[in-house]
Design a protein around this motif. Structure first.
Motif, PDB file in Angstrom:
ATOM      1  N   ILE A   1       0.859  -1.350  -0.061  1.00 49.75           N
ATOM      2  CA  ILE A   1      -0.045   0.107   0.053  1.00 49.75           C
ATOM      3  C   ILE A   1       0.741   1.390   0.034  1.00 49.75           C
ATOM      4  CG2 ILE A   1      -0.160  -0.124   2.440  1.00 49.75           C
ATOM      5  CD1 ILE A   1      -3.112   0.944   2.243  1.00 49.75           C
ATOM      6  N   SER A   2       0.700   2.251  -0.694  1.00 53.70           N
ATOM      7  CA  SER A   2       1.295   3.430  -0.780  1.00 53.70           C
ATOM      8  C   SER A   2       0.325   4.558  -1.204  1.00 53.70           C
ATOM      9  CB  SER A   2       2.168   3.212  -1.905  1.00 53.70           C
ATOM     10  OG  SER A   2       1.856   3.010  -3.043  1.00 53.70           O
ATOM     11  N   GLY A   3       0.905   5.665  -1.074  1.00 58.08           N
ATOM     12  CA  GLY A   3       0.025   7.013  -1.769  1.00 58.08           C
ATOM     13  C   GLY A   3       0.858   8.204  -1.469  1.00 58.08           C
ATOM     14  N   ASP A   4       0.051   9.005  -2.119  1.00 58.40           N
ATOM     15  CA  ASP A   4       0.502  10.492  -2.263  1.00 58.40           C
ATOM     16  C   ASP A   4      -0.036  11.355  -1.275  1.00 58.40           C
ATOM     17  OD1 ASP A   4      -0.238  13.530  -3.768  1.00 58.40           O
ATOM     18  OD2 ASP A   4       2.107  12.781  -3.950  1.00 58.40           O
ATOM     19  N   TYR A   5       0.750  11.751  -0.177  1.00 59.54           N
ATOM     20  CA  TYR A   5       0.313  12.426   0.919  1.00 59.54           C
ATOM     21  C   TYR A   5      -0.578  14.011   0.454  1.00 59.54           C
ATOM     22  CZ  TYR A   5       0.017  15.304   5.177  1.00 59.54           C
ATOM     23  OH  TYR A   5      -0.732  15.981   6.147  1.00 59.54           O
ATOM     24  N   ALA A   6      -0.176  14.456  -0.362  1.00 61.33           N
ATOM     25  CA  ALA A   6      -0.564  15.773  -0.774  1.00 61.33           C
ATOM     26  C   ALA A   6      -2.168  15.692  -1.579  1.00 61.33           C
ATOM     27  CB  ALA A   6       0.360  16.546  -1.885  1.00 61.33           C
ATOM     28  N   SER A   7      -2.151  14.724  -2.498  1.00 55.57           N
ATOM     29  CA  SER A   7      -3.505  14.497  -2.945  1.00 55.57           C
ATOM     30  C   SER A   7      -4.351  13.495  -2.263  1.00 55.57           C
ATOM     31  CB  SER A   7      -3.356  14.193  -4.397  1.00 55.57           C
ATOM     32  OG  SER A   7      -2.750  12.781  -4.413  1.00 55.57           O
ATOM     33  N   LYS A   8      -3.553  12.805  -1.296  1.00 56.59           N
ATOM     34  CA  LYS A   8      -4.143  11.444  -0.613  1.00 56.59           C
ATOM     35  C   LYS A   8      -4.985  10.388  -1.717  1.00 56.59           C
ATOM     36  CE  LYS A   8      -3.796  13.584   3.040  1.00 56.59           C
ATOM     37  NZ  LYS A   8      -4.985  14.585   3.705  1.00 56.59           N
ATOM     38  N   THR A   9      -4.090  10.325  -2.835  1.00 57.35           N
ATOM     39  CA  THR A   9      -4.218   9.380  -3.501  1.00 57.35           C
ATOM     40  C   THR A   9      -3.749   8.236  -3.130  1.00 57.35           C
ATOM     41  OG1 THR A   9      -4.514  10.772  -5.582  1.00 57.35           O
ATOM     42  CG2 THR A   9      -3.987   8.745  -6.239  1.00 57.35           C
ATOM     43  N   LEU A  10      -4.459   7.107  -3.124  1.00 59.83           N
ATOM     44  CA  LEU A  10      -4.151   5.725  -2.547  1.00 59.83           C
ATOM     45  C   LEU A  10      -3.816   4.580  -3.471  1.00 59.83           C
ATOM     46  CD1 LEU A  10      -3.646   4.497   0.311  1.00 59.83           C
ATOM     47  CD2 LEU A  10      -6.029   3.532   0.020  1.00 59.83           C
ATOM     48  N   TYR A  11      -2.796   3.835  -3.347  1.00 64.07           N
ATOM     49  CA  TYR A  11      -2.688   2.696  -4.253  1.00 64.07           C
ATOM     50  C   TYR A  11      -2.510   1.472  -3.777  1.00 64.07           C
ATOM     51  CZ  TYR A  11      -1.195   6.759  -7.312  1.00 64.07           C
ATOM     52  OH  TYR A  11      -1.081   7.988  -7.929  1.00 64.07           O
ATOM     53  N   LEU A  12      -2.474   0.503  -4.297  1.00 68.45           N
ATOM     54  CA  LEU A  12      -2.240  -0.904  -3.535  1.00 68.45           C
ATOM     55  C   LEU A  12      -1.759  -1.948  -4.965  1.00 68.45           C
ATOM     56  CD1 LEU A  12      -2.671  -2.915  -1.229  1.00 68.45           C
ATOM     57  CD2 LEU A  12      -4.755  -3.755  -2.499  1.00 68.45           C
ATOM     58  N   GLN A  13      -0.517  -2.082  -4.825  1.00 69.19           N
ATOM     59  CA  GLN A  13       0.183  -2.684  -5.680  1.00 69.19           C
ATOM     60  C   GLN A  13       0.186  -4.164  -5.273  1.00 69.19           C
ATOM     61  OE1 GLN A  13       1.986  -1.949  -8.765  1.00 69.19           O
ATOM     62  NE2 GLN A  13       2.341  -4.127  -8.989  1.00 69.19           N
ATOM     63  N   MET A  14      -0.341  -5.046  -6.261  1.00 67.44           N
ATOM     64  CA  MET A  14      -0.530  -6.449  -5.814  1.00 67.44           C
ATOM     65  C   MET A  14       0.193  -7.347  -6.807  1.00 67.44           C
ATOM     66  SD  MET A  14      -4.689  -6.194  -5.401  1.00 67.44           S
ATOM     67  CE  MET A  14      -5.062  -5.488  -7.041  1.00 67.44           C
ATOM     68  N   ASN A  15       1.067  -8.145  -6.123  1.00 71.76           N
ATOM     69  CA  ASN A  15       2.026  -8.960  -6.872  1.00 71.76           C
ATOM     70  C   ASN A  15       1.787 -10.456  -6.417  1.00 71.76           C
ATOM     71  OD1 ASN A  15       3.401  -6.652  -7.954  1.00 71.76           O
ATOM     72  ND2 ASN A  15       4.718  -6.568  -6.052  1.00 71.76           N
ATOM     73  N   ASN A  16       2.060 -11.295  -7.369  1.00 74.24           N
ATOM     74  CA  ASN A  16       2.106 -13.041  -7.204  1.00 74.24           C
ATOM     75  C   ASN A  16       0.723 -13.024  -6.883  1.00 74.24           C
ATOM     76  OD1 ASN A  16       2.560 -15.600  -6.873  1.00 74.24           O
ATOM     77  ND2 ASN A  16       3.373 -15.354  -4.830  1.00 74.24           N
ATOM     78  N   LEU A  17      -0.365 -12.618  -7.692  1.00 74.46           N
ATOM     79  CA  LEU A  17      -1.697 -12.728  -7.365  1.00 74.46           C
ATOM     80  C   LEU A  17      -2.181 -14.298  -7.576  1.00 74.46           C
ATOM     81  CD1 LEU A  17      -2.970  -9.639  -9.484  1.00 74.46           C
ATOM     82  CD2 LEU A  17      -3.650 -10.374  -6.904  1.00 74.46           C
ATOM     83  N   LYS A  18      -3.029 -14.648  -6.659  1.00 74.01           N
ATOM     84  CA  LYS A  18      -3.742 -15.705  -6.580  1.00 74.01           C
ATOM     85  C   LYS A  18      -5.163 -15.900  -6.827  1.00 74.01           C
ATOM     86  CE  LYS A  18      -0.577 -16.938  -2.780  1.00 74.01           C
ATOM     87  NZ  LYS A  18      -0.139 -17.284  -1.278  1.00 74.01           N
TER      88      LYS A  18
END
Length: 124
Positions: free
Chosen positions: A70-87
């Motif tokens: 999980i990560s994001g941009d503090y200024a815009s509060k845009t949130l990301y979820l990078q998902m690897n090795n999906l099952k």
């Protein structure tokens, strides 16, 4: 009021990667923590990951540790979820959530705002 809009879901093969995003609008300055939850057909909505903007700390469900980030941009509060090795078990609708309180939590009731969700399907 705060609105959350998720994007980036789709169909991916097992072992693949996908990144979902959450774009907030409205009173975003009040947001102190955000999270991702997911809900598979016939199952309860469950916690996936959370981030606290105040201390930039993160939490993960055991089932996704080491695979999701999980990560994001503090200024815009845009949130990301990078998902690897999906099952295939990761197949679900992924929801973005946000709260005005300063610490992230893994409970659904702890969040004030919710998006409409984005579908992630992992084929075997």
């Amino acid at each position: 009021q705060v609105q959350l809009v998720e994007s980036g879901g789709g169909l991916v093969q097992a072992g693949g990667s996908l990144r979902v995003s959450c774009a907030p609008s409205g009173r975003t300055f009040s947001l102190r923590a955000m999270a991702w939850f997911r809900q598979a057909p016939g199952k309860e909505r469950e916690f996936v990951a959370a981030i606290s903007w105040s201390g930039v700390s993160t939490q993960y469900a055991e089932s996704v540790k080491g695979r999701f980030m999980i990560s994001g941009d503090y200024a815009s509060k845009t949130l990301y979820l990078q998902m690897n090795n999906l099952k295939p078990d990761d197949t679900a609708v992924y929801y973005c959530a946000a709260r005005d309180e300063p610490f992230a939590t893994n409970t659904r009731s702890g969040y004030d705002y919710w998006g409409q969700g984005t579908q992630v399907t992992v084929s075997s």
